[in-house]
Design a protein around this motif. Structure first.
Motif, PDB file in Angstrom:
ATOM      1  N   PHE A 370       5.435   7.910 -14.144  1.00 53.23           N
ATOM      2  CA  PHE A 370       4.143   7.536 -13.583  1.00 53.23           C
ATOM      3  C   PHE A 370       3.028   8.280 -14.310  1.00 53.23           C
ATOM      4  O   PHE A 370       3.151   9.471 -14.596  1.00 53.23           O
ATOM      5  CB  PHE A 370       4.101   7.872 -12.086  1.00 53.23           C
ATOM      6  N   ASP A 371       1.978   7.562 -14.618  1.00 52.25           N
ATOM      7  CA  ASP A 371       0.800   8.167 -15.234  1.00 52.25           C
ATOM      8  C   ASP A 371      -0.242   8.355 -14.140  1.00 52.25           C
ATOM      9  O   ASP A 371      -0.846   7.389 -13.675  1.00 52.25           O
ATOM     10  CB  ASP A 371       0.278   7.234 -16.332  1.00 52.25           C
ATOM     11  N   TRP A 372      -0.452   9.602 -13.719  1.00 46.90           N
ATOM     12  CA  TRP A 372      -1.292   9.860 -12.545  1.00 46.90           C
ATOM     13  C   TRP A 372      -2.765   9.558 -12.782  1.00 46.90           C
ATOM     14  O   TRP A 372      -3.559   9.557 -11.861  1.00 46.90           O
ATOM     15  CB  TRP A 372      -1.109  11.299 -12.056  1.00 46.90           C
ATOM     16  N   ARG A 373      -3.144   9.243 -14.024  1.00 53.97           N
ATOM     17  CA  ARG A 373      -4.565   8.953 -14.273  1.00 53.97           C
ATOM     18  C   ARG A 373      -4.965   7.570 -13.754  1.00 53.97           C
ATOM     19  O   ARG A 373      -6.126   7.321 -13.493  1.00 53.97           O
ATOM     20  CB  ARG A 373      -4.859   9.028 -15.779  1.00 53.97           C
ATOM     21  N   TYR A 374      -4.002   6.672 -13.651  1.00 53.71           N
ATOM     22  CA  TYR A 374      -4.316   5.304 -13.218  1.00 53.71           C
ATOM     23  C   TYR A 374      -3.603   5.011 -11.905  1.00 53.71           C
ATOM     24  O   TYR A 374      -2.372   4.935 -11.868  1.00 53.71           O
ATOM     25  CB  TYR A 374      -3.885   4.291 -14.285  1.00 53.71           C
ATOM     26  N   TRP A 375      -4.371   4.867 -10.862  1.00 51.40           N
ATOM     27  CA  TRP A 375      -3.763   4.655  -9.555  1.00 51.40           C
ATOM     28  C   TRP A 375      -4.715   3.862  -8.665  1.00 51.40           C
ATOM     29  O   TRP A 375      -5.909   3.736  -8.950  1.00 51.40           O
ATOM     30  CB  TRP A 375      -3.428   5.997  -8.891  1.00 51.40           C
ATOM     31  N   ALA A 376      -4.187   3.324  -7.589  1.00 50.99           N
ATOM     32  CA  ALA A 376      -4.995   2.615  -6.597  1.00 50.99           C
ATOM     33  C   ALA A 376      -4.264   2.671  -5.263  1.00 50.99           C
ATOM     34  O   ALA A 376      -3.037   2.822  -5.220  1.00 50.99           O
ATOM     35  CB  ALA A 376      -5.212   1.161  -7.010  1.00 50.99           C
ATOM     36  N   VAL A 377      -5.031   2.591  -4.198  1.00 50.83           N
ATOM     37  CA  VAL A 377      -4.430   2.592  -2.867  1.00 50.83           C
ATOM     38  C   VAL A 377      -4.896   1.354  -2.110  1.00 50.83           C
ATOM     39  O   VAL A 377      -5.936   0.778  -2.420  1.00 50.83           O
ATOM     40  CB  VAL A 377      -4.815   3.855  -2.061  1.00 50.83           C
ATOM     41  N   ALA A 378      -4.118   0.952  -1.119  1.00 46.86           N
ATOM     42  CA  ALA A 378      -4.531  -0.152  -0.243  1.00 46.86           C
ATOM     43  C   ALA A 378      -3.827   0.005   1.091  1.00 46.86           C
ATOM     44  O   ALA A 378      -2.712   0.529   1.156  1.00 46.86           O
ATOM     45  CB  ALA A 378      -4.175  -1.502  -0.867  1.00 46.86           C
ATOM     46  N   SER A 379      -4.485  -0.411   2.147  1.00 42.35           N
ATOM     47  CA  SER A 379      -3.823  -0.452   3.452  1.00 42.35           C
ATOM     48  C   SER A 379      -4.067  -1.819   4.076  1.00 42.35           C
ATOM     49  O   SER A 379      -5.075  -2.468   3.812  1.00 42.35           O
ATOM     50  CB  SER A 379      -4.331   0.656   4.371  1.00 42.35           C
ATOM     51  N   ALA A 380      -3.097  -2.262   4.847  1.00 43.90           N
ATOM     52  CA  ALA A 380      -3.186  -3.563   5.516  1.00 43.90           C
ATOM     53  C   ALA A 380      -2.202  -3.550   6.668  1.00 43.90           C
ATOM     54  O   ALA A 380      -1.298  -2.714   6.716  1.00 43.90           O
ATOM     55  CB  ALA A 380      -2.854  -4.697   4.546  1.00 43.90           C
ATOM     56  N   GLN A 381      -2.365  -4.481   7.592  1.00 46.50           N
ATOM     57  CA  GLN A 381      -1.387  -4.569   8.680  1.00 46.50           C
ATOM     58  C   GLN A 381      -0.036  -4.980   8.132  1.00 46.50           C
ATOM     59  O   GLN A 381       0.995  -4.555   8.605  1.00 46.50           O
ATOM     60  CB  GLN A 381      -1.852  -5.604   9.705  1.00 46.50           C
ATOM     61  N   ASP A 382      -0.074  -5.825   7.124  1.00 44.69           N
ATOM     62  CA  ASP A 382       1.145  -6.343   6.531  1.00 44.69           C
ATOM     63  C   ASP A 382       1.483  -5.495   5.301  1.00 44.69           C
ATOM     64  O   ASP A 382       0.690  -5.417   4.370  1.00 44.69           O
ATOM     65  CB  ASP A 382       0.878  -7.802   6.135  1.00 44.69           C
ATOM     66  N   PRO A 383       2.652  -4.837   5.270  1.00 49.02           N
ATOM     67  CA  PRO A 383       2.989  -3.971   4.135  1.00 49.02           C
ATOM     68  C   PRO A 383       2.998  -4.726   2.811  1.00 49.02           C
ATOM     69  O   PRO A 383       2.675  -4.160   1.769  1.00 49.02           O
ATOM     70  CB  PRO A 383       4.388  -3.439   4.483  1.00 49.02           C
ATOM     71  N   VAL A 384       3.357  -6.018   2.865  1.00 46.22           N
ATOM     72  CA  VAL A 384       3.411  -6.794   1.627  1.00 46.22           C
ATOM     73  C   VAL A 384       2.000  -6.980   1.062  1.00 46.22           C
ATOM     74  O   VAL A 384       1.764  -6.848  -0.137  1.00 46.22           O
ATOM     75  CB  VAL A 384       4.089  -8.156   1.866  1.00 46.22           C
ATOM     76  N   ALA A 385       1.048  -7.259   1.936  1.00 47.78           N
ATOM     77  CA  ALA A 385      -0.338  -7.446   1.491  1.00 47.78           C
ATOM     78  C   ALA A 385      -0.871  -6.156   0.876  1.00 47.78           C
ATOM     79  O   ALA A 385      -1.558  -6.181  -0.154  1.00 47.78           O
ATOM     80  CB  ALA A 385      -1.209  -7.880   2.663  1.00 47.78           C
ATOM     81  N   ALA A 386      -0.541  -5.023   1.480  1.00 44.59           N
ATOM     82  CA  ALA A 386      -0.997  -3.738   0.945  1.00 44.59           C
ATOM     83  C   ALA A 386      -0.417  -3.512  -0.448  1.00 44.59           C
ATOM     84  O   ALA A 386      -1.107  -3.069  -1.371  1.00 44.59           O
ATOM     85  CB  ALA A 386      -0.582  -2.606   1.887  1.00 44.59           C
ATOM     86  N   ARG A 387       0.852  -3.860  -0.601  1.00 40.08           N
ATOM     87  CA  ARG A 387       1.537  -3.680  -1.881  1.00 40.08           C
ATOM     88  C   ARG A 387       0.852  -4.521  -2.967  1.00 40.08           C
ATOM     89  O   ARG A 387       0.561  -4.044  -4.059  1.00 40.08           O
ATOM     90  CB  ARG A 387       2.997  -4.130  -1.716  1.00 40.08           C
ATOM     91  N   VAL A 388       0.599  -5.774  -2.635  1.00 35.58           N
ATOM     92  CA  VAL A 388      -0.020  -6.687  -3.606  1.00 35.58           C
ATOM     93  C   VAL A 388      -1.389  -6.167  -4.034  1.00 35.58           C
ATOM     94  O   VAL A 388      -1.711  -6.107  -5.224  1.00 35.58           O
ATOM     95  CB  VAL A 388      -0.149  -8.106  -2.988  1.00 35.58           C
ATOM     96  N   ASN A 389      -2.197  -5.741  -3.069  1.00 33.57           N
ATOM     97  CA  ASN A 389      -3.558  -5.288  -3.381  1.00 33.57           C
ATOM     98  C   ASN A 389      -3.566  -4.003  -4.199  1.00 33.57           C
ATOM     99  O   ASN A 389      -4.335  -3.864  -5.154  1.00 33.57           O
ATOM    100  CB  ASN A 389      -4.352  -5.078  -2.088  1.00 33.57           C
ATOM    101  N   ALA A 390      -2.711  -3.056  -3.830  1.00 32.35           N
ATOM    102  CA  ALA A 390      -2.700  -1.770  -4.533  1.00 32.35           C
ATOM    103  C   ALA A 390      -2.256  -1.955  -5.982  1.00 32.35           C
ATOM    104  O   ALA A 390      -2.869  -1.415  -6.909  1.00 32.35           O
ATOM    105  CB  ALA A 390      -1.776  -0.785  -3.811  1.00 32.35           C
ATOM    106  N   VAL A 391      -1.217  -2.736  -6.177  1.00 33.76           N
ATOM    107  CA  VAL A 391      -0.705  -2.935  -7.538  1.00 33.76           C
ATOM    108  C   VAL A 391      -1.723  -3.702  -8.382  1.00 33.76           C
ATOM    109  O   VAL A 391      -1.973  -3.373  -9.545  1.00 33.76           O
ATOM    110  CB  VAL A 391       0.662  -3.669  -7.500  1.00 33.76           C
ATOM    111  N   ARG A 392      -2.367  -4.702  -7.777  1.00 32.60           N
ATOM    112  CA  ARG A 392      -3.372  -5.485  -8.506  1.00 32.60           C
ATOM    113  C   ARG A 392      -4.545  -4.590  -8.945  1.00 32.60           C
ATOM    114  O   ARG A 392      -4.962  -4.607 -10.106  1.00 32.60           O
ATOM    115  CB  ARG A 392      -3.885  -6.616  -7.611  1.00 32.60           C
ATOM    116  N   ASP A 393      -5.052  -3.767  -8.022  1.00 32.32           N
ATOM    117  CA  ASP A 393      -6.195  -2.900  -8.345  1.00 32.32           C
ATOM    118  C   ASP A 393      -5.826  -1.880  -9.419  1.00 32.32           C
ATOM    119  O   ASP A 393      -6.627  -1.564 -10.301  1.00 32.32           O
ATOM    120  CB  ASP A 393      -6.685  -2.182  -7.088  1.00 32.32           C
ATOM    121  N   CYS A 394      -4.615  -1.359  -9.329  1.00 38.60           N
ATOM    122  CA  CYS A 394      -4.156  -0.382 -10.319  1.00 38.60           C
ATOM    123  C   CYS A 394      -4.059  -1.033 -11.704  1.00 38.60           C
ATOM    124  O   CYS A 394      -4.506  -0.468 -12.706  1.00 38.60           O
ATOM    125  CB  CYS A 394      -2.812   0.189  -9.879  1.00 38.60           C
TER     126      CYS A 394
END
Ligand SMILES: [Zn+2]
Length: 415
Positions: A370-394
């Motif tokens: 993992f390269d700690w310089r590039y990261w993103a976070v997301a929260s959502a009621q649905d864990p799948v939605a949070a996963r999609v958003n965080a990975v997309r933003d990163c």
């Protein structure tokens, strides 16, 4: 959209094969894959309010049902009276709700007048959430077929998401059931006393019929009709089908193995043996797959618990979950982060699930890290939605598609 189920007996016809497992009525258009159909299948949604109190159609306040007076006009060979017939309906509903913390039924007979349009396709039905009534062949032409005992319709409406019975928001489910009508054929004769099976072989065991029809009102189909869409966890008929209450398609697979004791098997609607045995493992699994059966007393809901996430400059993190207040979640995440490094920055505390994604980089020949310089976070009621958003933003931050992976994910209600 209307789905209807004609439930007939096939007199004189020996059925040698019927399928085990359960089948969901599914999405409007079958994907051909039963597990995918289950993921998308129409069902009743969790709602905060009820039909009577807040005009919300769904599981909140129990599925509210109304029994029409026409039920009292059915011909019972054992002189079952109106109150007894209504009591049978309540008992059949109890069988389906037994052992389920969320799926309940509430009698609103007298408060909400049943509504039973003949065939108002494409329109939402009025009346209670589930209406029970009886019709003659004149009132309902399908009942000219004297072998047809019952006829159940459910009405579903397109939706962006459905909150499942376990509190998880699903965007896979495409339609929510808002109304169902259970119609019984007045041309038939019925009995409740199961001892009459031998003396009235052409009459219908009313409790067994109602048990079957309620399964349709919940979104279940006949496992005998489309065996390729049947679902089981193995190929052994009759045994229990374990359903993971937080991931209800997990461990399930198509199965066409032969069995036949389920209430939802079409030929079983007449015989009292099904009522005596109660719901089969297949029926219960079908119910729990559509309405995930979590012990919600011990599974705090999203809205009740808080989680937090804090991160330092060098990428070390602090988590918190299961906190009663937003502030507790914030402070604990901060504290957990500070324990391992210097200054920490916290994200907004959340009720649902949280994902922390980071870019992955090749490291020489030794694989990736993992390269700690590039990261993103997301929260959502649905864990799948949070996963999609965080990975997309990163990925956007990194400027390379498919660069990021989930590093940390958890939900506020995790143990
Ligand atoms: Zn049926």
């Amino acid at each position: 959209m209307v789905r209807f189920f004609a439930t007939s007996i096939l007199a004189g016809l020996l059925i040698v094969q019927s399928a085990a497992a359960f089948v969901v009525e599914g999405p409007r258009k079958s994907t051909g894959n039963p597990i995918e159909d289950l993921r998308r299948a129409s069902r009743w949604a969790m709602t905060d309010g009820s039909l009577v109190e807040t005009q919300q159609r769904g599981l909140g306040g129990g599925l509210e049902y109304s029994v029409d007076v026409s039920i009292c006009e059915l011909h019972f060979v054992d002189d079952t009276n109106c109150d007894q017939a209504k009591n049978v309906i309540a008992q059949a509903l109890d069988r389906w709700s037994s052992g389920h913390p969320v799926l309940k039924f509430t009698d609103v007979t007298g408060q909400i007048k049943p509504s039973f349009p003949l065939a108002v396709f494409g329109e939402t039905d009025q009346g209670a959430e589930i209406d029970f009534y009886a019709s003659s062949a004149l009132e309902f032409p399908n009942f000219r077929n004297a072998l047809m005992n019952g006829y159940t319709i459910f009405y579903d409406r397109p939706t962006n998401y459905v909150t499942l019975a376990n509190g998880v928001r699903s965007t896979d489910v495409k339609d929510r059931i808002e109304s169902a009508d259970v119609r019984v054929n007045k041309e038939r004769c019925f009995y409740v006393d199961e001892n009459l099976e031998k003396t009235h072989p052409s009459c219908v065991h009313f409790p067994t019929l109602i048990l079957h029809e309620v399964g349709h009102a919940l979104g279940l189909g006949h496992p005998t009709e489309r065996p390729s869409l049947n679902i089981d966890s193995d190929d052994i008929p009759y045994n229990e089908i374990p359903i993971n209450c937080m991931a209800s398609t997990e461990g399930l697979k198509p199965s066409i193995k032969v069995a036949g004791s389920a209430a939802m098997v079409r030929r079983n609607v007449q015989a009292p043996g099904i009522w005596k045995r109660g719901l089969s493992n297949d029926d219960v699994a079908g119910r729990d797959a559509l309405y995930p059966n979590c012990d919600i007393e011990n599974l705090p809901r999203f809205s009740q618990l808080w989680g937090g996430f804090s991160r330092s400059e060098n990428g070390s993190v602090g988590l918190s979950k299961g906190q009663d207040t937003r502030n507790d979640a914030l402070l604990l995440a901060q504290k957990n982060c500070s324990a391992t490094s210097g200054a920490c920055v916290s994200v907004e505390p959340f009720n649902g699930c949280f994902v922390y994604a980071m870019a992955k980089e090749e490291v020489g020949n030794s694989g990736s890290a993992f390269d700690w310089r590039y990261w993103a976070v997301a929260s959502a009621q649905d864990p799948v939605a949070a996963r999609v958003n965080a990975v997309r933003d990163c990925n956007q931050k990194r400027g390379i598609g498919n660069a990021c992976r989930v590093h940390t994910e958890f939900c506020a209600f995790d143990q």
